[in-house]
Design a protein around this motif. Structure first.
Motif, PDB file in Angstrom:
ATOM      1  N   ALA A   1      43.066  45.825  42.175  1.00  0.00           N
ATOM      2  CA  ALA A   1      44.236  47.080  41.445  1.00  0.00           C
ATOM      3  C   ALA A   1      45.136  46.506  42.024  1.00  0.00           C
ATOM      4  O   ALA A   1      45.211  46.996  43.010  1.00  0.00           O
ATOM      5  CB  ALA A   1      43.099  47.713  40.515  1.00  0.00           C
ATOM      6  N   THR A   2      46.092  47.087  41.081  1.00  0.00           N
ATOM      7  CA  THR A   2      47.643  47.282  42.097  1.00  0.00           C
ATOM      8  C   THR A   2      48.241  48.554  40.788  1.00  0.00           C
ATOM      9  O   THR A   2      48.040  48.400  39.069  1.00  0.00           O
ATOM     10  CB  THR A   2      49.083  45.828  40.963  1.00  0.00           C
ATOM     11  OG1 THR A   2      48.805  45.335  40.487  1.00  0.00           O
ATOM     12  CG2 THR A   2      48.273  44.618  41.948  1.00  0.00           C
TER      13      THR A   2
ATOM     14  N   ALA B   1      43.349  55.492  35.131  1.00  0.00           N
ATOM     15  CA  ALA B   1      43.563  54.266  34.489  1.00  0.00           C
ATOM     16  C   ALA B   1      42.924  52.956  35.828  1.00  0.00           C
ATOM     17  O   ALA B   1      41.896  52.113  34.667  1.00  0.00           O
ATOM     18  CB  ALA B   1      44.709  54.200  34.565  1.00  0.00           C
ATOM     19  N   LEU B   2      43.400  52.915  36.930  1.00  0.00           N
ATOM     20  CA  LEU B   2      42.579  52.824  37.996  1.00  0.00           C
ATOM     21  C   LEU B   2      40.981  52.712  37.837  1.00  0.00           C
ATOM     22  O   LEU B   2      41.220  52.040  38.280  1.00  0.00           O
ATOM     23  CB  LEU B   2      43.552  53.023  39.122  1.00  0.00           C
ATOM     24  CG  LEU B   2      44.817  52.582  39.280  1.00  0.00           C
ATOM     25  CD1 LEU B   2      45.664  53.628  40.704  1.00  0.00           C
ATOM     26  CD2 LEU B   2      44.928  50.985  39.173  1.00  0.00           C
TER      27      LEU B   2
ATOM     28  N   ALA C   1      39.250  47.826  46.037  1.00  0.00           N
ATOM     29  CA  ALA C   1      40.515  47.863  46.451  1.00  0.00           C
ATOM     30  C   ALA C   1      42.068  48.359  45.650  1.00  0.00           C
ATOM     31  O   ALA C   1      41.403  47.572  44.353  1.00  0.00           O
ATOM     32  CB  ALA C   1      40.587  46.637  47.635  1.00  0.00           C
ATOM     33  N   ILE C   2      42.624  48.698  46.438  1.00  0.00           N
ATOM     34  CA  ILE C   2      43.612  48.989  45.452  1.00  0.00           C
ATOM     35  C   ILE C   2      45.189  48.496  45.976  1.00  0.00           C
ATOM     36  O   ILE C   2      45.194  49.204  47.989  1.00  0.00           O
ATOM     37  CB  ILE C   2      43.581  50.500  44.732  1.00  0.00           C
ATOM     38  CG1 ILE C   2      43.008  50.274  43.975  1.00  0.00           C
ATOM     39  CG2 ILE C   2      44.844  50.565  44.565  1.00  0.00           C
ATOM     40  CD1 ILE C   2      42.256  52.296  43.768  1.00  0.00           C
TER      41      ILE C   2
ATOM     42  N   ARG D   1      37.086  53.142  48.700  1.00  0.00           N
ATOM     43  CA  ARG D   1      37.510  51.960  48.345  1.00  0.00           C
ATOM     44  C   ARG D   1      38.958  51.688  49.522  1.00  0.00           C
ATOM     45  O   ARG D   1      38.686  52.540  49.694  1.00  0.00           O
ATOM     46  CB  ARG D   1      38.349  52.176  46.829  1.00  0.00           C
ATOM     47  CG  ARG D   1      36.923  51.798  45.503  1.00  0.00           C
ATOM     48  CD  ARG D   1      38.183  52.531  44.614  1.00  0.00           C
ATOM     49  NE  ARG D   1      38.061  52.106  43.387  1.00  0.00           N
ATOM     50  CZ  ARG D   1      37.382  53.074  42.259  1.00  0.00           C
ATOM     51  NH1 ARG D   1      37.843  54.129  42.570  1.00  0.00           N
ATOM     52  NH2 ARG D   1      36.626  52.991  41.209  1.00  0.00           N
ATOM     53  N   SER D   2      39.203  50.241  49.561  1.00  0.00           N
ATOM     54  CA  SER D   2      39.843  49.878  50.071  1.00  0.00           C
ATOM     55  C   SER D   2      41.169  49.976  49.362  1.00  0.00           C
ATOM     56  O   SER D   2      41.384  50.225  48.781  1.00  0.00           O
ATOM     57  CB  SER D   2      39.577  48.793  51.069  1.00  0.00           C
ATOM     58  OG  SER D   2      38.360  48.584  51.483  1.00  0.00           O
ATOM     59  N   VAL D   3      42.158  50.608  50.978  1.00  0.00           N
ATOM     60  CA  VAL D   3      44.060  50.561  49.581  1.00  0.00           C
ATOM     61  C   VAL D   3      44.913  50.250  51.218  1.00  0.00           C
ATOM     62  O   VAL D   3      44.365  49.894  52.202  1.00  0.00           O
ATOM     63  CB  VAL D   3      44.094  52.178  49.989  1.00  0.00           C
ATOM     64  CG1 VAL D   3      45.664  52.467  49.428  1.00  0.00           C
ATOM     65  CG2 VAL D   3      42.880  52.727  48.411  1.00  0.00           C
ATOM     66  N   VAL D   4      45.763  49.432  50.129  1.00  0.00           N
ATOM     67  CA  VAL D   4      45.906  48.824  51.290  1.00  0.00           C
ATOM     68  C   VAL D   4      47.719  49.249  50.838  1.00  0.00           C
ATOM     69  O   VAL D   4      47.832  48.929  49.280  1.00  0.00           O
ATOM     70  CB  VAL D   4      46.537  46.693  51.184  1.00  0.00           C
ATOM     71  CG1 VAL D   4      47.706  46.346  51.553  1.00  0.00           C
ATOM     72  CG2 VAL D   4      45.453  46.533  51.212  1.00  0.00           C
TER      73      VAL D   4
END
Length: 406
Positions: free
Chosen positions: A170-171, A218-219, A226-227, A252-255
């Protein structure tokens, strides 16, 4: 008239001419740079940016200036509004008679000033806006850009993101040119190397007005693995705080673009999330000679540690000075010719201003977030040379309007 008197008169005349020449050199008008930026709306970045500019100006003018003239910057605040940026550009060119324009932070204000520069045939060195459009599909022969673009920083992040096992992404990004272009670039590049990726949803908060609770909920409801995050400033702080509280980042991974920049990570302090993949600026850890010299000079001049804005402001002025010296004049066409292919040493290494698309090869630091003594830091970082993340100049030139490279 005696020989002694004649000699005395001649010596006096020569001395008078020498003083006159000195006075003339000292009295030459300054080379004026019209600088437009979001000094009040985004002070965390732009105030250090201004201090970096002022450090570079002090160094250059103490060494005699450029072309025998001092450099002077006329600062204007655009309040993060394209209309204000345009008004200032007009006033700087028409009333202040600046020799060139520089600066802007937001992609939207940068594009507005770029259009003005193109229409009015004024050189514009865009320091900070990241949108690819400013040098590619809306590029102009009058516009050059310093910072690594959304395309470049996205490519740097994708190298690391592609290694993650996560498939559902997701973004979240601000709903204006910077955010939309960054998300588009990241999605395109990651999908190209990981065709198994599924994009499960997006969030588009207004810049500076992120409603953290609804955005986080929402996310979370999208069930991503991952986000990708492109929020920054106060929006980032709200997002991190609420995400931590509601457990959004657990498992969760986050970039996250820009999050490693001290402007945005310093305020997080102990709330800094651990292990996010980020671009940023590990000012305290880069021990390359150029960076150490810059860091110490900046601290001596300001009493503060440098931020990324400090570095960008410093390199912007150094680039303009080098371009002027190469051009030999303030004639716009001469400056354009000089900026194309200009090379200079900077605190982060050599930078080339490409002739093919007017993009500099200044790179970015890529690493992970971590904590040290209750403060957020970048760990496991590397400096990514911008030249490696750009298409060849001949290909990039084809992305520009037909008249942009004349």
């Amino acid at each position: 008239m005696t020989k002694m008197l004649r000699r005395s008169l001649l010596q006096g005349a020569a001395l008078a001419l020498a003083f006159a020449g000195t006075a003339t050199a000292q009295d030459k008008p300054a080379i004026k740079i019209g600088e437009i930026n979001s000094y009040t709306a985004l002070a965390a970045f732009t105030q250090p940016y201004r201090k970096g500019m002022e450090l570079a100006l002090a160094e250059i003018n103490a060494s005699g200036g450029v072309l025998g003239r001092k450099l002077e910057v006329v600062f204007r605040d655009d309040a993060f509004k394209p209309a204000d940026a345009l008004r200032h550009a007009e006033e700087l060119v028409r009333s202040e008679k600046v020799d060139l324009l520089a600066g802007t932070f937001a992609s939207s204000t940068g594009l507005a000033v770029a259009e003005f520069a193109n229409q009015n045939k004024v050189l514009f060195v865009a320091a900070e806006p990241l949108t690819d459009a400013i040098v590619w599909d809306k590029g102009s022969r009058y516009v050059f850009r310093l910072r690594p673009s959304t395309h470049m920083q996205s490519a740097m992040l994708v190298e690391e993101a592609a290694k993650l096992p996560a498939k559902r992404w997701a973004t979240v990004a601000p709903n204006y040119e910077y955010g939309t272009s960054f998300v588009a670039a990241f999605k395109k590049q990651l999908s190209a190397v990981r065709p198994d990726i599924v994009w499960v949803g997006e969030q588009w908060p207004a810049q500076g007005k992120l409603e953290a609770g609804p955005t986080v909920d929402a996310l979370d409801a999208m069930k991503p693995e991952a986000i990708f995050n492109a929020t920054f400033g106060p929006d980032l702080a709200r997002f991190v705080r609420e995400g931590n509280t509601r457990g959004l980042f657990e498992g969760r991974s986050v970039v996250s673009a820009l999050t490693g920049e001290p402007e945005y990570m310093d305020p997080l302090k102990e709330e800094t999330p651990n292990g996010w993949i980020v671009t940023g600026y590990p000012w305290q850890f880069d021990e390359r000679p150029g960076q150490v010299t810059f860091r110490e000079a900046y601290r001596k001049a300001t009493g503060e540690h440098p931020r990324l804005g400090s570095l960008v402001g410093y390199v912007t002025i150094k680039s303009i000075a080098a371009g002027l010296a190469k051009a030999g004049s303030t004639d716009t066409e001469a400056m354009i010719k000089a900026m194309r292919g200009l090379e200079l040493e900077t605190p982060v290494g050599p930078v080339l201003w490409r002739a093919g698309d007017h993009q500099s090869t200044m790179g970015a630091y890529v690493g992970k977030t971590g904590l040290k003594d209750g403060n957020g830091v970048m760990v496991d970082w590397r400096y990514a040379d911008g030249a490696k993340y750009l298409p060849p100049e001949a290909e990039a030139a084809k992305l520009r309007p037909a008249d942009a490279n004349k």
